[in-house]
Design a protein around this motif. Structure first.
Motif, PDB file in Angstrom:
ATOM      1  N   THR A  35     -12.047 -50.389 -18.640  1.00 35.06           N
ATOM      2  CA  THR A  35     -11.784 -48.964 -18.818  1.00 35.06           C
ATOM      3  C   THR A  35     -10.402 -48.657 -18.257  1.00 35.06           C
ATOM      4  OG1 THR A  35     -12.844 -48.470 -16.698  1.00 35.06           O
ATOM      5  CG2 THR A  35     -14.225 -48.325 -18.658  1.00 35.06           C
ATOM      6  N   HIS A  36      -9.927 -47.426 -18.529  1.00 31.07           N
ATOM      7  CA  HIS A  36      -8.586 -47.048 -18.114  1.00 31.07           C
ATOM      8  C   HIS A  36      -8.576 -45.918 -17.092  1.00 31.07           C
ATOM      9  CE1 HIS A  36      -8.077 -48.919 -22.141  1.00 31.07           C
ATOM     10  NE2 HIS A  36      -6.979 -49.439 -21.599  1.00 31.07           N
ATOM     11  N   THR A  37      -9.665 -45.176 -16.982  1.00 33.52           N
ATOM     12  CA  THR A  37      -9.718 -44.050 -16.051  1.00 33.52           C
ATOM     13  C   THR A  37     -11.075 -44.016 -15.352  1.00 33.52           C
ATOM     14  OG1 THR A  37     -10.629 -42.476 -17.669  1.00 33.52           O
ATOM     15  CG2 THR A  37      -8.206 -42.710 -17.571  1.00 33.52           C
ATOM     16  N   PHE A  38     -11.135 -43.259 -14.261  1.00 36.08           N
ATOM     17  CA  PHE A  38     -12.405 -43.082 -13.567  1.00 36.08           C
ATOM     18  C   PHE A  38     -13.409 -42.357 -14.459  1.00 36.08           C
ATOM     19  CE2 PHE A  38     -11.386 -43.447  -8.747  1.00 36.08           C
ATOM     20  CZ  PHE A  38     -10.995 -44.757  -8.952  1.00 36.08           C
ATOM     21  N   LEU A  39     -12.946 -41.443 -15.287  1.00 36.75           N
ATOM     22  CA  LEU A  39     -13.847 -40.732 -16.187  1.00 36.75           C
ATOM     23  C   LEU A  39     -14.491 -41.705 -17.168  1.00 36.75           C
ATOM     24  CD1 LEU A  39     -15.082 -38.162 -17.392  1.00 36.75           C
ATOM     25  CD2 LEU A  39     -12.992 -37.887 -18.761  1.00 36.75           C
ATOM     26  N   GLU A  40     -13.684 -42.563 -17.779  1.00 33.21           N
ATOM     27  CA  GLU A  40     -14.243 -43.564 -18.693  1.00 33.21           C
ATOM     28  C   GLU A  40     -15.222 -44.474 -17.964  1.00 33.21           C
ATOM     29  OE1 GLU A  40     -11.530 -45.885 -21.016  1.00 33.21           O
ATOM     30  OE2 GLU A  40     -10.117 -44.231 -21.205  1.00 33.21           O
ATOM     31  N   THR A  41     -14.889 -44.841 -16.745  1.00 34.89           N
ATOM     32  CA  THR A  41     -15.757 -45.719 -15.970  1.00 34.89           C
ATOM     33  C   THR A  41     -17.078 -45.045 -15.650  1.00 34.89           C
ATOM     34  OG1 THR A  41     -13.765 -46.671 -14.968  1.00 34.89           O
ATOM     35  CG2 THR A  41     -15.872 -47.186 -13.917  1.00 34.89           C
ATOM     36  N   ALA A  42     -17.036 -43.761 -15.292  1.00 35.20           N
ATOM     37  CA  ALA A  42     -18.261 -43.019 -14.997  1.00 35.20           C
ATOM     38  C   ALA A  42     -19.166 -42.966 -16.218  1.00 35.20           C
ATOM     39  CB  ALA A  42     -17.925 -41.605 -14.527  1.00 35.20           C
ATOM     40  N   VAL A  43     -18.597 -42.693 -17.364  1.00 38.43           N
ATOM     41  CA  VAL A  43     -19.386 -42.611 -18.600  1.00 38.43           C
ATOM     42  C   VAL A  43     -20.003 -43.967 -18.926  1.00 38.43           C
ATOM     43  CG1 VAL A  43     -19.251 -42.239 -21.101  1.00 38.43           C
ATOM     44  CG2 VAL A  43     -18.033 -40.699 -19.533  1.00 38.43           C
ATOM     45  N   ALA A  44     -19.203 -45.023 -18.875  1.00 37.93           N
ATOM     46  CA  ALA A  44     -19.705 -46.362 -19.196  1.00 37.93           C
ATOM     47  C   ALA A  44     -20.780 -46.790 -18.209  1.00 37.93           C
ATOM     48  CB  ALA A  44     -18.547 -47.361 -19.200  1.00 37.93           C
ATOM     49  N   SER A  45     -20.600 -46.481 -16.942  1.00 40.79           N
ATOM     50  CA  SER A  45     -21.551 -46.898 -15.912  1.00 40.79           C
ATOM     51  C   SER A  45     -22.892 -46.197 -16.074  1.00 40.79           C
ATOM     52  CB  SER A  45     -20.974 -46.613 -14.523  1.00 40.79           C
ATOM     53  OG  SER A  45     -19.773 -47.315 -14.315  1.00 40.79           O
ATOM     54  N   VAL A  46     -22.845 -44.884 -16.226  1.00 40.86           N
ATOM     55  CA  VAL A  46     -24.095 -44.118 -16.361  1.00 40.86           C
ATOM     56  C   VAL A  46     -24.827 -44.516 -17.630  1.00 40.86           C
ATOM     57  CG1 VAL A  46     -25.072 -41.814 -16.658  1.00 40.86           C
ATOM     58  CG2 VAL A  46     -23.251 -42.193 -14.975  1.00 40.86           C
ATOM     59  N   ASN A  47     -24.103 -44.689 -18.710  1.00 37.40           N
ATOM     60  CA  ASN A  47     -24.741 -45.088 -19.970  1.00 37.40           C
ATOM     61  C   ASN A  47     -25.345 -46.485 -19.880  1.00 37.40           C
ATOM     62  OD1 ASN A  47     -24.506 -42.934 -21.935  1.00 37.40           O
ATOM     63  ND2 ASN A  47     -22.289 -43.222 -21.815  1.00 37.40           N
ATOM     64  N   GLY A 107     -26.782 -47.640 -17.227  1.00 38.93           N
ATOM     65  CA  GLY A 107     -27.931 -47.626 -16.328  1.00 38.93           C
ATOM     66  C   GLY A 107     -27.585 -47.622 -14.856  1.00 38.93           C
ATOM     67  N   CYS A 108     -26.310 -47.655 -14.520  1.00 41.92           N
ATOM     68  CA  CYS A 108     -25.910 -47.652 -13.110  1.00 41.92           C
ATOM     69  C   CYS A 108     -26.159 -46.274 -12.501  1.00 41.92           C
ATOM     70  CB  CYS A 108     -24.435 -48.023 -12.988  1.00 41.92           C
ATOM     71  SG  CYS A 108     -23.842 -48.089 -11.288  1.00 41.92           S
ATOM     72  N   ASN A 109     -26.796 -46.231 -11.341  1.00 38.57           N
ATOM     73  CA  ASN A 109     -27.091 -44.944 -10.724  1.00 38.57           C
ATOM     74  C   ASN A 109     -26.606 -44.831  -9.285  1.00 38.57           C
ATOM     75  OD1 ASN A 109     -28.882 -46.603  -9.424  1.00 38.57           O
ATOM     76  ND2 ASN A 109     -30.715 -45.426  -9.921  1.00 38.57           N
ATOM     77  N   LEU A 110     -25.840 -45.809  -8.825  1.00 39.52           N
ATOM     78  CA  LEU A 110     -25.375 -45.771  -7.443  1.00 39.52           C
ATOM     79  C   LEU A 110     -23.992 -46.410  -7.368  1.00 39.52           C
ATOM     80  CD1 LEU A 110     -26.346 -44.961  -4.583  1.00 39.52           C
ATOM     81  CD2 LEU A 110     -27.116 -47.308  -4.286  1.00 39.52           C
ATOM     82  N   GLU A 111     -23.084 -45.724  -6.689  1.00 39.87           N
ATOM     83  CA  GLU A 111     -21.714 -46.228  -6.586  1.00 39.87           C
ATOM     84  C   GLU A 111     -21.345 -46.492  -5.131  1.00 39.87           C
ATOM     85  OE1 GLU A 111     -17.078 -44.757  -7.279  1.00 39.87           O
ATOM     86  OE2 GLU A 111     -18.731 -43.354  -7.531  1.00 39.87           O
ATOM     87  N   LEU A 112     -20.726 -47.645  -4.893  1.00 42.23           N
ATOM     88  CA  LEU A 112     -20.097 -47.897  -3.614  1.00 42.23           C
ATOM     89  C   LEU A 112     -18.698 -47.308  -3.723  1.00 42.23           C
ATOM     90  CD1 LEU A 112     -20.103 -49.203  -0.819  1.00 42.23           C
ATOM     91  CD2 LEU A 112     -19.318 -51.323  -1.880  1.00 42.23           C
ATOM     92  N   SER A 113     -18.554 -46.084  -3.277  1.00 44.18           N
ATOM     93  CA  SER A 113     -17.391 -45.285  -3.640  1.00 44.18           C
ATOM     94  C   SER A 113     -16.162 -45.634  -2.823  1.00 44.18           C
ATOM     95  CB  SER A 113     -17.708 -43.799  -3.479  1.00 44.18           C
ATOM     96  OG  SER A 113     -18.064 -43.522  -2.140  1.00 44.18           O
ATOM     97  N   TYR A 114     -15.022 -45.246  -3.357  1.00 43.49           N
ATOM     98  CA  TYR A 114     -13.752 -45.414  -2.667  1.00 43.49           C
ATOM     99  C   TYR A 114     -13.601 -44.374  -1.560  1.00 43.49           C
ATOM    100  CZ  TYR A 114     -12.419 -48.255  -6.694  1.00 43.49           C
ATOM    101  OH  TYR A 114     -12.363 -49.212  -7.666  1.00 43.49           O
ATOM    102  N   GLY A 115     -14.162 -43.202  -1.760  1.00 40.76           N
ATOM    103  CA  GLY A 115     -14.031 -42.090  -0.824  1.00 40.76           C
ATOM    104  C   GLY A 115     -14.489 -40.834  -1.532  1.00 40.76           C
ATOM    105  N   MET A 116     -14.932 -39.858  -0.783  1.00 48.96           N
ATOM    106  CA  MET A 116     -15.517 -38.676  -1.407  1.00 48.96           C
ATOM    107  C   MET A 116     -14.539 -37.932  -2.309  1.00 48.96           C
ATOM    108  SD  MET A 116     -18.634 -38.603  -0.808  1.00 48.96           S
ATOM    109  CE  MET A 116     -18.952 -36.968  -1.467  1.00 48.96           C
ATOM    110  N   ARG A 117     -13.248 -38.041  -2.039  1.00 50.12           N
ATOM    111  CA  ARG A 117     -12.278 -37.319  -2.862  1.00 50.12           C
ATOM    112  C   ARG A 117     -11.761 -38.161  -4.024  1.00 50.12           C
ATOM    113  NH1 ARG A 117      -8.382 -33.991   1.404  1.00 50.12           N
ATOM    114  NH2 ARG A 117     -10.050 -32.801   2.413  1.00 50.12           N
ATOM    115  N   ASN A 118     -12.097 -39.419  -4.041  1.00 47.99           N
ATOM    116  CA  ASN A 118     -11.540 -40.286  -5.068  1.00 47.99           C
ATOM    117  C   ASN A 118     -12.518 -41.393  -5.385  1.00 47.99           C
ATOM    118  OD1 ASN A 118      -9.772 -41.487  -6.877  1.00 47.99           O
ATOM    119  ND2 ASN A 118      -8.743 -42.689  -5.295  1.00 47.99           N
ATOM    120  N   ASN A 119     -13.533 -41.063  -6.164  1.00 43.69           N
ATOM    121  CA  ASN A 119     -14.438 -42.107  -6.625  1.00 43.69           C
ATOM    122  C   ASN A 119     -14.872 -41.832  -8.047  1.00 43.69           C
ATOM    123  OD1 ASN A 119     -16.865 -40.477  -6.649  1.00 43.69           O
ATOM    124  ND2 ASN A 119     -16.855 -40.597  -4.426  1.00 43.69           N
ATOM    125  N   VAL A 120     -15.553 -42.802  -8.595  1.00 44.25           N
ATOM    126  CA  VAL A 120     -15.884 -42.753 -10.022  1.00 44.25           C
ATOM    127  C   VAL A 120     -16.899 -41.667 -10.338  1.00 44.25           C
ATOM    128  CG1 VAL A 120     -16.975 -44.048 -11.893  1.00 44.25           C
ATOM    129  CG2 VAL A 120     -15.281 -45.159 -10.419  1.00 44.25           C
TER     130      VAL A 120
END
Length: 228
Positions: free
Chosen positions: A7-19, A21-34
């Motif tokens: 993917t190229h953006t966090f938005l694309e990554t969020a869409v691909a991940s949720v679709n 079946g992914c439901n949990l993210e090990l995030s980069y930080g509350m202000r900057n995660n997928v």
């Protein structure tokens, strides 16, 4: 997925991940995660509200089973205090787990386990960068240990009540500088030698992989000198 250019953006990554079946993210930080982009994905119609509910349901089911929403009186851990930390019972259990987790690949002539009665009058040498350095004995994501509770190989062997000598050979796992004379002197005067080698988080950890499986720096040379 960004790092692998799927993917190229966090938005694309969020869409691909949720679709997917992914439901949990090990995030980069509350202000900057997928997953912070999920509301935008929902607004754009890339994912549905029902899909979000399906993803969230097992998360809250697990949290409920873990008792996160129970009253404190129902939680057996709420009655614990600092007295249980490093308590004798827990330290004994840790020792038992350590003893039972060792894997002996080759036990030539039944050398191990070492027993104090078998070492009476013998000289024992423990060498290598992992022989007496508490800092390097813990792996990635390990807690900050209290030094008085750490038993290095040297400290543990000294509890046998036998004559133990020590030489690191290298001051750290990368083993850039190697003191061969020190090692040869200690090993040459010993009847039994234990060599403690490895890598540790200085050499490899998450996002810092090794390029090969060789022992770092002069560690192989250290091993060969000790054997010879």
């Amino acid at each position: 997925m960004l790092g692998h250019h799927y993917t190229h953006t966090f938005l694309e990554t969020a869409v691909a991940s949720v679709n997917a079946g992914c439901n949990l993210e090990l995030s980069y930080g509350m202000r900057n995660n997928v997953f912070m982009h999920i509301p935008q994905a929902l607004a754009m119609g890339n994912i549905t509200l029902q899909m979000l509910r399906d993803r969230v349901r097992p998360l809250f089911y697990t949290r409920m089973r873990l008792g996160e929403f129970d009253p404190p009186a129902m939680n057996p851990y709420s009655s614990l205090d600092l007295s249980v930390v490093q308590s004798p019972e827990h330290r004994n259990l840790s020792l038992e787990a350590a003893v039972k987790s060792f894997v002996l690949l080759k036990n030539v002539r039944g050398t191990l386990p070492l027993r104090a009665r078998d070492l009476s009058g013998q000289r024992l040498a423990v060498v290598g960068p992992f022989a007496d350095n508490p800092r390097v004995l813990f792996g990635d994501y390990a807690p900050v240990p209290e030094p008085q509770y750490i038993y290095t190989p040297r400290r543990g062997l000294e509890m046998l009540g036998v004559n133990v000598s020590f030489a690191a050979g290298c001051s750290e796992p990368r083993c850039r500088q190697y003191s061969r004379a020190e090692l040869v002197r200690v090993v040459g005067a010993a009847d039994v030698v234990l060599i403690c080698l490895g890598t540790g988080v200085d050499v490899e950890t998450e996002a810092k992989d090794r390029s090969d499986l060789s022992l770092p720096g002069h560690q192989l040379e250290l091993l060969q000198d000790a054997v010879q």
